[in-house]
Structure formats: structure tokens, C-alpha cells
Enzyme design. Sequence first.
Site, short mmCIF file in Angstrom:
data_model
loop_
_atom_site.label_atom_id
_atom_site.label_comp_id
_atom_site.label_asym_id
_atom_site.label_seq_id
_atom_site.Cartn_x
_atom_site.Cartn_y
_atom_site.Cartn_z
N GLU A 270 3.40 4.14 12.72
CA GLU A 270 3.34 5.51 13.24
C GLU A 270 4.34 5.71 14.38
O GLU A 270 4.72 4.74 15.05
CB GLU A 270 1.93 5.80 13.79
CG GLU A 270 0.87 5.78 12.72
CD GLU A 270 -0.52 6.09 13.25
OE1 GLU A 270 -1.42 6.28 12.42
OE2 GLU A 270 -0.71 6.12 14.47
N LYS A 272 5.41 6.25 17.99
CA LYS A 272 4.75 5.99 19.27
C LYS A 272 5.21 7.08 20.23
O LYS A 272 6.34 7.07 20.71
CB LYS A 272 5.12 4.60 19.82
CG LYS A 272 4.37 4.27 21.11
CD LYS A 272 4.70 2.87 21.60
CE LYS A 272 3.77 2.35 22.68
NZ LYS A 272 3.63 3.19 23.85
N ARG A 292 -7.63 7.92 29.63
CA ARG A 292 -7.98 6.50 29.47
C ARG A 292 -8.55 5.92 30.75
O ARG A 292 -9.10 4.84 30.75
CB ARG A 292 -6.78 5.69 28.97
CG ARG A 292 -5.57 5.83 29.84
CD ARG A 292 -4.41 5.15 29.21
NE ARG A 292 -4.43 3.72 29.47
CZ ARG A 292 -3.51 2.88 29.02
NH1 ARG A 292 -2.55 3.32 28.26
NH2 ARG A 292 -3.56 1.61 29.31
N GLU A 322 -2.40 11.47 21.39
CA GLU A 322 -1.45 11.52 22.50
C GLU A 322 -0.97 12.96 22.66
O GLU A 322 -0.52 13.58 21.70
CB GLU A 322 -0.27 10.59 22.15
CG GLU A 322 0.69 10.33 23.26
CD GLU A 322 0.34 9.09 24.09
OE1 GLU A 322 -0.75 8.51 23.94
OE2 GLU A 322 1.19 8.71 24.92
P1 ATP Z 1 3.16 1.69 27.16
O1 ATP Z 1 3.30 1.48 28.64
O2 ATP Z 1 4.10 0.92 26.32
O3 ATP Z 1 2.97 3.13 26.76
P2 ATP Z 1 0.53 1.07 27.47
O4 ATP Z 1 0.36 -0.19 28.20
O5 ATP Z 1 0.35 2.36 28.18
O6 ATP Z 1 1.89 1.01 26.75
P3 ATP Z 1 -0.25 0.16 24.99
O7 ATP Z 1 -1.59 -0.20 24.50
O8 ATP Z 1 0.60 -0.97 25.31
O9 ATP Z 1 -0.45 1.08 26.25
O10 ATP Z 1 0.48 1.11 23.97
C1 ATP Z 1 -0.28 2.01 23.28
C2 ATP Z 1 -0.14 3.39 23.90
O11 ATP Z 1 0.81 4.14 23.16
C3 ATP Z 1 -1.42 4.13 23.73
O12 ATP Z 1 -2.22 3.98 24.87
C4 ATP Z 1 -1.02 5.56 23.52
O13 ATP Z 1 -1.10 6.23 24.76
C5 ATP Z 1 0.40 5.50 23.07
N1 ATP Z 1 0.61 5.96 21.69
C6 ATP Z 1 1.58 6.81 21.29
N2 ATP Z 1 1.56 7.01 19.98
C7 ATP Z 1 0.54 6.29 19.48
C8 ATP Z 1 0.03 6.09 18.16
N3 ATP Z 1 0.56 6.66 17.08
N4 ATP Z 1 -1.04 5.26 18.03
C9 ATP Z 1 -1.59 4.65 19.12
N5 ATP Z 1 -1.14 4.81 20.38
C10 ATP Z 1 -0.07 5.62 20.57
#
Ligand code: ATP
Length: 590
Positions: A270, A272, A292, A322
Site C-alpha cells: 500500500e 505509505k 495514536r 491516515e
Molecule cells: P514513520 O516515522 O516512518 O512514519 P512511525 O514510527 O511513525 O513511522 P511506523 O509504524 O514505523 O510508524 O510506520 C507506520 C506508520 O505509517 C503508521 O503509523 C501510519 O501513520 C503510517 N501509514 C501511512 N500509510 C499507511 C498504510 N497504508 N498502512 C499503515 N500505516 C500507514
Amino acid sequence: MDYIQLTELYEKLESTSKRLEKTIILAEFLKNCPKKDVDKIMLLVQGIVFPKSDDRKIGVASKLIVKALNIASGITTDDIEKTWKKTGDLGLTSEELIKKKRQHTLFSQDLTVDKVFSNIQKLATIEGLGSTDVKLKTIAELLTSAKPKEAKYITRTVLEDLRVGLGEGTLRDAIAIAYYERHGGKVDLESKDPSFGGGSELVKIRDSIQEAYDVTNDYAIVAQMIIDDDINILQTLELNTQKPVKVMLAQKAKNVSEAFETVGRPAAIEYKYDGFRMLIGKHGDKVTIHTRRLENVSAQFPEVVKLIRENITTESCIIDGEAVGYNPQTKKYVPFQNISQRIKRKYDIEQMAKDVPVELNIFDIIYYDGKSTIKETFSERRKLIEKIIKEKPFHIRLAQQVITDNDNDAEKFYKKSLDAGNEGVMFKNINAPYKPGSRVGTWIKLKPVMETLDVVIVAAEWGEGKRTGWLTSYTVAIYDEDTDNYLEIGKFGTGIKEKKGEEDLNDENIVSFNELTEALKPYIITEKGREVTIKPNIVVELKFEEIQKSPSYSSGYALRFPRLVRIRMDRRPDESSTLNQVEGFYKEQY
Ligand code: ATP
């Protein structure tokens, strides 16, 4: 139960930094704790009087404690301030001053856990004219009856600054052992086995407690329910559309083939999106949005509430997605920092919704028509969101997705996502359940930019010259899950705007010293000359050149050339990068 028994527990917990020892100490206490006190104890050991998902805050400033101490001890506020300066800690100050006072007055009532708990809870609800006086009396009443040690912990709890080092895993394990022993089991503390000789039965108990916590976010409810009952009663717990749930998180991969290796083939891939995570609950017309951080931001996003009412066809659900900000003129996505301003906004909300509108990209569902869907496969959950969402471009849509087992197709989709202005892609195991609060290998993120760290600000210095009135030179820390502690990892002062300039939606560097200072001010704990210590609360994302070993910081590591990327208003301090992650990054460098 008398409050003094709880303070003895606090002292024992503080006497060790080892997670295992803390688990045993707490388990032993819970084993003998009267059922009626279990819920209060579970909150108080975390230094809170409301569950984490509750928006109420105690909100008492240090100055009010000083006044309450004056009433309780008869010592002048000047003298109290002097002792405070000397100890640097208002908890210790309370202990010392109440000790002095007790040489004169011998009459006081024994404090109970009930009394302390209800007085502190009351502080959050007292409002309006004369509320400061009522708060003062409520605190002074406790301190007047308190023994010195009790005064120390009451002060720390009221200031929301009690740390006895209990991480979530420790709380869960302690409840499990206490339950097991209260129900006739016997653990062997000398055993090398991670379940203390409790075997698979204790592991099952622990997993049930974890599952119940995933649903409630509240160990007080969970412990209270089972302590003298059957563990299966936890099956009756269900998600609630108006309560927050911890979101599922992802691990990372370096490239497409590593991502496939972890999640399996075929995988759902998907976009991101670089936006703001929202967990949205709907029950009839009632729509609740949580971040969150488990904060309720429904009031800040009225247009999202409306969108959900109009475009989701089911009576009740909780969906995960998101929200991405876009420029209404150019229709281009804008950096995360721009919409994150909306989280704390209390006024001009309608205008803000027009200036920085968001597009919702939904990628999951955890509750549908009265039932949790957490345990269903991702494919099943995706089918559900496809069924209930009426898509409307630039308002609400499903996350763009392909399902493939092929590296080439995955690479193409990754490129397409980046070209569309996204951060990267997410690989998802199509058969996996939803795991609230966990960073598991069934979700993998892949993005091209250098890794960053999310760190929490714990100290700063007041600036001089043209920076007078602003906090500068920020000391930052990472989170140690085992001990629920913050470990310093460096200082930064770059990547920040000198002035808050014109609002430019496409400017990457929009955080100013002024903004950062305003965000930090409410959390200042002590000030000594130009130096201030700050309660861990504000999380920032930092870029850096390298991680080095360093004896100068308590984490044992230091960041070389750290630079601010953005403030992460959406993150709780205990969601900062962890010691394990930093150790991982350090090793990866070589
Ligand atoms: P980053 O700082 O890389 O955004 P993070 O530490 O905030 O990562 P991670 O769990 O590492 O959080 O990455 C997942 C995050 O990406 C999710 O918390 C969400 O906010 C975002 N996201 C964006 N698109 C998607 C998607 N299609 N599916 C899941 N999460 C997504």
C-alpha cells in the site's frame, strides 16, 4: 488499605532497576491486595488516577503544592522554596518538611488509599470561580495527615511525576503471576524458565491479559475483573467505538525482497501516506476520532466527523487510517507538520479545516457492527472496508493497494507511490490479524530516506541575545521500555526557524523556536539559572549523521549533528525510539 502500605511498595520498586525484580515485587503485593483496592493500586503504581485513555488531567502547578505545604507544615513559603532549591525535587522537599513538622504535631489521621485516590481525582474536576482555593484545600488536607514518605509520593502523584519504573510488560506479567498464585498456582522465582515454572498455563494467562489490555488500554479494569474470578471473564470485554485503542505499528525493511521475506508472498502493498494517524469510531451519528497518543481530537476535525457520518454505510465500526493534508489550491499533499498544528487547536477550527483540509486514507478496520474484527485476516478486513466506504476523492478513500508476489511489480508500485508524493510503501501479510500497540513483522515499511529518531525533550536552556525568551539547546532522550525510564542521547539546536514566518504550506522547516518554546513551557519542572528541566512530553523527530558510543549521556550513545525534522504532537513520550532501536541503528552503521 492504608496509603503507607502503598508507599512501602513504591520504595521497594524504586530500590531496584531490574525488570524481573520489579515484576516479583508488584506481583507479591497484588497477590495479597484486597480486591476492592486492586483497580486503584494499578493506576497509582503508574502514577495516574485516570486510565491513560481518559482525557482528564490533574493539572496542578508546583506553586500550589508549595502553598499546600505551607498550610500543612506551617513553614513559610520562602523556606519551602529554599529547601526546594536545595533538593531540586518537590517530592523530597515535601518529605523533608513534613518530617520537621511532625516533631511538633503528633495528631493526624492515617491516610487510606481511598482517600488519597479520591482527593487527587477530585483535583481534575474542580473548575470555575474559586477553584484554586478548593484545589489548595484538597491537597493540603492530604499533606496535613501525611507521614513524611507519604507526602513525597502524594506530591509526585499530584504533579504527575511519579516514576517507579514499571513498563507495560512488567504490569502485565505481575498481574499474571498474582492471578496465577491467587488461584492456587505456585511460581518458582529461582527458575530459569521465563514463565517462572508456571509453564504454558501462566503463558496463556499472560496472553489473555495482554489481549484484554489491547481492547481496554486499562490494566485497572483488567486486574480488577480477574483477580478473584475466572480469567475467561475477559472474553466479555469488547472494543468501544468511543474509546481509544493503540494502533498497530510496522517494522522496516531495506528493500523489496527483504520486505517480501518478512511478510511472505503474495503481500498486499500500500501507499505509505505521510500524514496523521487516526482511529475513528462510529456508532450511529456519534463519531469519535483518536490519535495514536490516545487523545480525542474529534472537536479539532469537524469535517472528518461529517465525512464519516455521510460516507460510511454501517451503523457501528472503528476504522484505521491516515489523514493527509493537502493544499486546497494546488491539490498537492503538504508536509505532516502543517496538519499536526490542527491537533492542539482550540479556536478557528472551521477556518483551519478550510486552510489545511485533509484527505482520509483508510487502510484497516478493527470493529464492525458490534464485533471486534481484530482476529480476522487482513484480506477479510480489507473486504469489509471496501464494502462500507463510499469513496470521494480528496475526502475519503481506501488506501491504494496492489496484491502481488512479484519483485518487479512491487518495485513499480513503490516508485509510483513515491512519484505521487508519498513517503514509501507498506507491505502487509494478507493473512495476519490486527495487533494493537505492537510493532510486528506482518507490517513492513519501506522508504528511501535516511532513518530518523523520535526523541523526547527533557531539558533546555533559555536563550540569550536575539533568542531571549525562547528555550534553545534542547537535551533529548530515548525510552527504555524495561524500566519505563528516559535515557539522554544528545543535544540539538538546529533545523529550527528563528522566526515564525509567513505560513508557507510547502515549507519543510516550519517549526520555530517560539513554537517549540510554547509547546515545552507547560512541562518545565525546575529552573536553575538558564537551565531548565522538562517533564518528558514533547516528542521531536531528529535527523542525524551518525550514532556514536558516548559516556556523556545516560543511554551510552550520542547523536552526531542532530537536526530537527518536526514536532511529533501525535506521539506519546513512551512511543519515542527505544534503546533497542538505537543499538540496532548503531550496529547497522558498520
Ligand atoms: P514513520 O516515522 O516512518 O512514519 P512511525 O514510527 O511513525 O513511522 P511506523 O509504524 O514505523 O510508524 O510506520 C507506520 C506508520 O505509517 C503508521 O503509523 C501510519 O501513520 C503510517 N501509514 C501511512 N500509510 C499507511 C498504510 N497504508 N498502512 C499503515 N500505516 C500507514
